[in-house]
Scaffold this motif. Structure first.
Motif, short mmCIF file in Angstrom:
data_model
loop_
_atom_site.label_atom_id
_atom_site.label_comp_id
_atom_site.label_asym_id
_atom_site.label_seq_id
_atom_site.Cartn_x
_atom_site.Cartn_y
_atom_site.Cartn_z
N THR A 139 0.66 -1.24 0.14
CA THR A 139 -0.17 0.03 -0.24
C THR A 139 0.91 1.12 0.06
O THR A 139 2.14 1.19 0.09
CB THR A 139 -0.93 0.15 1.26
N GLU B 157 2.87 6.28 11.97
CA GLU B 157 1.98 6.56 11.30
C GLU B 157 1.12 7.77 10.91
O GLU B 157 0.97 8.54 9.89
CB GLU B 157 0.54 5.59 11.32
N ARG C 292 1.11 10.01 7.56
CA ARG C 292 0.14 10.65 6.82
C ARG C 292 0.45 12.01 6.42
O ARG C 292 -0.11 12.56 5.35
CB ARG C 292 -0.77 10.29 7.84
N THR D 225 -4.04 11.55 0.75
CA THR D 225 -4.93 12.02 1.97
C THR D 225 -6.22 10.74 2.07
O THR D 225 -6.59 10.00 1.08
CB THR D 225 -5.36 13.33 1.70
N GLY D 226 -6.44 10.56 3.16
CA GLY D 226 -7.66 9.83 3.55
C GLY D 226 -7.44 8.52 2.99
O GLY D 226 -6.37 7.90 3.48
N GLU D 227 -8.42 7.65 2.56
CA GLU D 227 -8.20 6.53 2.08
C GLU D 227 -7.24 6.18 0.81
O GLU D 227 -6.87 4.79 0.83
CB GLU D 227 -9.46 5.90 1.65
N THR D 228 -6.87 7.11 0.35
CA THR D 228 -5.85 6.90 -0.71
C THR D 228 -4.33 6.23 -0.28
O THR D 228 -3.70 5.67 -1.17
CB THR D 228 -5.44 8.12 -1.37
N LEU E 40 -4.11 3.74 1.53
CA LEU E 40 -4.40 2.54 1.67
C LEU E 40 -4.50 1.83 0.28
O LEU E 40 -4.62 0.57 0.38
CB LEU E 40 -5.63 2.41 2.48
N LYS E 41 -4.62 2.71 -0.77
CA LYS E 41 -4.55 1.88 -2.14
C LYS E 41 -3.25 1.06 -2.40
O LYS E 41 -2.18 1.74 -1.91
CB LYS E 41 -4.71 3.03 -3.12
#
Length: 620
Positions: A403, A417, A421, A430-433, A435-436
């Motif tokens: 990720t 972490e 971030r 940012t955000g959920e990106t 975790l991609k």
């Protein structure tokens, strides 16, 4: 007004691309259309040209408006060749030429009153032909093709056999020659090297009609645009001035919008608390009224501050004072010398920007100093205590199964972490990106992640080969901000001149088998280069006089005499051309038929001679 978007909405499925977009384009407007990838810029072009319809709102066009749209994948007839394809935009002039030829033959076969009528028609036609640029369109076509990088020997090449980049350049040439009411240019600098981009800038500066440009080339926007339209969160924000003026105004607006957002959020929180406490009590009516007010309230969009959060970079090892020196270095491959005479000294903390046309040896120079390619002659020496990281666009350092945050943690294993971030937010993750997985990232996102890791590394020298490729403008701005905080030395090849202007303290320019060193920013280099070239352009048979504020170049006495003689001949021929045009506009009643043909041929001879003299004057 040429066209106007009035409160336009456009949605694709569940994705709202445009919402309430309103703006107007007027004659002679010079507009840069900016925004991140996917913001809706190309959608706007499709809407105004009728390729798509808005979901809501209205698009108003001037009656008879002629659009010129740059096609990204042009198709040409198999039978056409490059020059003929470019000349095809002058179909109207070709028709006039055929009619003039017919009338010339008719003059020799007609007498009396009929001849007078033919001669009068011929005079009107030739005057129209001259007014529409008939005597210069072929030389203008050659100049545009050459400016966009076509060599004379390529003019007769079959159009369908061109590479994708060459086809795009030919399509751009046709578009510029056609001179529509408004040019819609979607990334026109794709497939252009730096010389062709500079030529395009000069062309657009002289262009008398309107154009709207979508481009990641902020230097181009800085030099050509006088208005910027920013598409963000589906809305259009209008700014006056060039790109640099827009950036300044945008930050001021964002600061104001952030204050308005915070004030509104505070008001909403207080109102919701009042509703919660009173919805079932004695003030139920007031609570319901305020709830209805909140439902109707137009919310202020939150502005993302990409520089928010703290992240302390770990200290890097101190390099020696002299980081890289080169002496009479020649780069290339066996049997293929690309550039010679490279002499430079890069000191600690300096930032060397490398530019030049494609194929001149820029990347080969990087590979040479990085040890991947042996120098053909000369030498280069790295200084003491040097630690190098190299960005080569292949992105081999990324693990596609990781990720984003896992990949970043490999470069910063001792960082928590939360801090990771904050650091990744600077690179628009940012955000959920975060975790991609890397495999799910776009090309631009992969580049941003690789650059984030590179800049975080404790290397004290970064070698960057086209780091802004695949990046949209917000991503480039984030990269520039990160590099501005980097304390080491940077050596970067880039076609992004705005990027170079932001980060470079000196420029190494590759061209024509040589590499020349310039102290200062890219803007300093650009100004020096243009002052030296002093291009002279012919337009509507008139020379542009050099500015009186500019100091004329020094010439020898002999050369000065030659220049004076050329100028005298130009003035004489321009005067003769004007006289001939006036004669054709009001010919005597007793003119013989062959007089028209004779004058037409003389006009063509003068036009060709003037083109040659303009070139000779410019080189003098």
């Amino acid at each position: 007004m040429l066209f106007r978007l009035d409160n336009v909405d456009k949605t694709y499925g569940a994705h709202e691309v445009l919402r309430g977009v309103t703006f107007q384009i007027n004659p002679a407007d010079r507009v840069g259309l900016v925004g991140r990838n996917g913001a809706g810029k190309t959608t706007i072009f499709r809407l105004v040209t009728g390729r798509e319809e808005p979901d809501h709102g209205e698009i108003v066009l001037l009656r008879g408006l002629r659009f010129g749209v740059l096609e990204q994948q042009p198709i040409f007839e198999k039978s056409s060749i490059v020059r003929a394809e470019a000349l095809s935009v002058f179909a109207g002039l070709h028709s006039i030429e055929e009619e003039m030829s017919r009338l010339e033959h008719l003059m020799g076969e007609t007498t009396g009153a009929a001849l007078d009528e033919v001669m009068h028609s011929y005079s009107d036609l030739r005057h129209d032909y001259e007014h529409k640029g008939g005597f210069t369109y072929q030389s203008r076509t050659d100049a545009v093709l050459a400016g966009l990088g076509f060599r004379p020997e390529e003019f007769d090449s079959p159009s369908h056999q061109l590479s994708g980049g060459q086809k795009a350049r030919l399509a751009l040439a046709k578009l510029l020659l056609a001179e529509p009411d408004v040019l819609l240019l979607d990334e026109p600098t794709n497939h252009l090297d730096v010389n062709a981009v500079e030529w395009l800038e000069d062309f657009l500066l002289d262009y008398k009609k309107a154009f709207v440009i979508i481009s990641h080339d902020r230097f181009l926007l800085d030099h050509t645009a006088t208005r910027i339209i920013d598409i963000e969160n589906g809305r259009a924000a209008l700014y006056s001035g060039n790109y640099t003026a827009y950036v300044r105004q945008r930050e001021e607006r964002r600061a104001l919008q952030m204050r308005e957002y915070e004030q509104q959020q505070e008001m909403i929180a207080k109102t919701e608390e009042f509703i919660r406490r009173n919805i079932a009590g004695q003030k139920t009516k007031q609570a319901k009224s305020r709830r209805n007010m909140l439902e109707r309230l137009e919310r202020v969009d939150r502005v993302t501050d990409l520089r928010a959060g703290s992240f302390k970079m770990e200290a890097m090892a101190r390099a020696g004072d002299n980081v890289l020196s080169a002496s009479d270095l020649v780069v290339g491959y066996d049997g293929a010398e690309l550039a010679r005479g490279i002499n430079l000294l890069v000191r600690r903390g300096e930032r060397l920007g490398i530019t030049g046309p494609n194929g001149t040896g820029k990347t080969t120079f990087l590979k040479t100093i990085n040890g991947a390619v042996r120098p053909l002659e000369g030498e280069f020496i790295w200084g003491a205590n040097i630690q190098i990281e190299y960005f080569d666009q292949e992105l081999a350092s990324l693990n596609t199964a990781s990720t984003v945050i896992e990949e970043m943690a490999l470069a910063a294993p001792r960082v928590g972490e939360g801090e990771l971030r904050n650091y990744l937010a600077r690179f628009l993750f940012t955000g959920e990106t975060i975790l991609k997985t890397v495999s799910a990232l776009s090309g631009g996102e992969k580049s941003r992640l690789a650059l984030a890791k590179l800049i975080y590394s404790r290397a004290n020298v970064l070698i960057l080969d086209e780091p802004t490729n695949h990046l949209d403008i917000p991503s480039r701005e984030a990269l520039e901000q990160a590099l501005s905080e980097y304390q080491g030395t940077i050596i970067a090849v880039s076609h992004d001149r705005y990027f170079l202007d932001k980060i470079a303290t000196e420029i190494l320019h590759f061209e024509a088998g040589e590499a020349t060193y310039h102290q200062g920013s890219y803007s300093d280099f650009y100004a020096t280069r243009h002052a030296r070239q002093q291009p002279v352009k012919a337009k509507e048979s008139k020379r542009k006089e050099a500015s009186r504020d500019e100091k004329p170049p020094l010439r020898s006495a002999r050369k000065q005499r030659q220049v004076v003689e050329i100028e005298q001949e130009i003035h004489s021929l321009e005067a003769e051309l004007k006289e001939l045009s006036e004669m054709l506009a009001s010919p005597p009643a007793d003119w013989p038929a062959d007089r028209y043909t004779e004058i037409g041929r003389r006009q063509q001879e003068i036009s060709a001679k003037l083109e040659a003299l303009y070139e000779e004057w410019a080189s003098g």
